[in-house]
Design a protein around this motif. Structure first.
Motif, PDB file in Angstrom:
ATOM      1  N   VAL A  32      13.724 -16.459  39.395  1.00 48.14           N
ATOM      2  CA  VAL A  32      13.350 -16.079  40.456  1.00 48.14           C
ATOM      3  C   VAL A  32      14.730 -15.188  41.363  1.00 48.14           C
ATOM      4  O   VAL A  32      14.775 -14.360  41.967  1.00 48.14           O
ATOM      5  N   SER A  49      -5.113 -15.135  40.566  1.00 46.87           N
ATOM      6  CA  SER A  49      -5.220 -15.452  41.943  1.00 46.87           C
ATOM      7  C   SER A  49      -6.531 -15.450  42.754  1.00 46.87           C
ATOM      8  O   SER A  49      -6.789 -16.507  43.464  1.00 46.87           O
ATOM      9  N   GLN A  96       7.617 -16.132  39.989  1.00 43.80           N
ATOM     10  CA  GLN A  96       7.434 -16.843  41.135  1.00 43.80           C
ATOM     11  C   GLN A  96       6.453 -17.851  41.310  1.00 43.80           C
ATOM     12  O   GLN A  96       6.490 -19.066  41.823  1.00 43.80           O
ATOM     13  N   VAL A  97       5.140 -17.503  40.633  1.00 45.21           N
ATOM     14  CA  VAL A  97       4.128 -18.388  40.528  1.00 45.21           C
ATOM     15  C   VAL A  97       4.440 -19.720  39.788  1.00 45.21           C
ATOM     16  O   VAL A  97       4.326 -20.805  40.187  1.00 45.21           O
ATOM     17  N   ARG A  98       5.083 -19.538  38.727  1.00 42.08           N
ATOM     18  CA  ARG A  98       5.420 -20.590  37.809  1.00 42.08           C
ATOM     19  C   ARG A  98       6.537 -21.519  38.543  1.00 42.08           C
ATOM     20  O   ARG A  98       6.489 -22.738  38.624  1.00 42.08           O
ATOM     21  N   ALA A  99       7.513 -20.824  39.111  1.00 39.37           N
ATOM     22  CA  ALA A  99       8.464 -21.659  40.098  1.00 39.37           C
ATOM     23  C   ALA A  99       7.705 -22.453  41.402  1.00 39.37           C
ATOM     24  O   ALA A  99       8.401 -23.436  41.681  1.00 39.37           O
ATOM     25  N   ASN A 100       6.558 -21.837  41.656  1.00 34.25           N
ATOM     26  CA  ASN A 100       5.917 -22.452  42.865  1.00 34.25           C
ATOM     27  C   ASN A 100       4.723 -23.512  42.382  1.00 34.25           C
ATOM     28  O   ASN A 100       3.972 -23.398  43.207  1.00 34.25           O
ATOM     29  N   GLY A 101       4.818 -23.829  41.215  1.00 32.87           N
ATOM     30  CA  GLY A 101       3.891 -24.744  40.926  1.00 32.87           C
ATOM     31  C   GLY A 101       2.381 -24.194  40.651  1.00 32.87           C
ATOM     32  O   GLY A 101       1.397 -24.701  40.922  1.00 32.87           O
ATOM     33  N   ASP A 144      13.154 -21.256  38.643  1.00 31.50           N
ATOM     34  CA  ASP A 144      13.825 -20.994  39.523  1.00 31.50           C
ATOM     35  C   ASP A 144      15.264 -20.074  39.459  1.00 31.50           C
ATOM     36  O   ASP A 144      15.251 -19.417  40.512  1.00 31.50           O
ATOM     37  N   HIS A 187       1.196 -21.594  42.454  1.00 27.21           N
ATOM     38  CA  HIS A 187       0.677 -20.983  43.905  1.00 27.21           C
ATOM     39  C   HIS A 187       0.820 -19.642  43.971  1.00 27.21           C
ATOM     40  O   HIS A 187       2.019 -19.005  43.759  1.00 27.21           O
ATOM     41  N   GLU A 197       4.428 -14.003  48.875  1.00 30.48           N
ATOM     42  CA  GLU A 197       5.034 -12.879  47.940  1.00 30.48           C
ATOM     43  C   GLU A 197       4.414 -12.824  46.610  1.00 30.48           C
ATOM     44  O   GLU A 197       4.311 -11.423  46.437  1.00 30.48           O
TER      45      GLU A 197
END
Length: 125
Positions: A10, A70, A34-39, A7, A41, A45
């Motif tokens: 990011v 992805s 960002q992918v890691r921070a968003n679990g 987080d 996903h 972005e």
């Protein structure tokens, strides 16, 4: 990123966003954070950042890996074969990474082929 404080990473990337433009490796790195921070996903972005990175450098290794990941999440195994196949040729033949990725490409190719073939007719007793 190295300390897995995604987080915060990011936010740091967002503050330095101008420095990212035109640098495929940094865009891919930001997408990964960002992918890691968003679990895990990719949608939104992260996918946009990956696409921008690949538009700048079509063979940027991290962007290719992320694009394949992805695509796998979306179930687009033809795209997985494309992205990871382009990455595979950049790896040292016979290395553990190359062997692992080659198996993943083969599996994606098999799934894509199975999905493309028509279903077999149902047998009647």
């Amino acid at each position: 990123k190295a300390q897995e404080r995604f987080d915060e990473a990011v936010e740091a990337y967002r503050r330095g966003r101008r420095a990212l433009e035109g640098k495929a490796a940094l865009l891919a790195d930001f997408a990964e954070v960002q992918v890691r921070a968003n679990g895990g996903h990719f949608s939104g972005e992260p996918d946009e950042l990956i696409a921008r990175a690949l538009s700048l450098e079509p063979d940027e290794p991290q962007a290719l890996f992320l694009a394949g990941s992805s695509a796998s999440d979306r179930g687009d195994f033809d795209a997985v074969v494309d992205f990871w196949g382009r990455l595979l040729v950049q790896l040292k033949p016979g290395s553990e990474e190359a062997d692992t990725l080659a198996r993943a490409v083969d599996k994606a190719r098999q799934i894509a082929r199975e999905r493309a073939s028509p279903p077999s007719p149902a047998r009647r007793p």
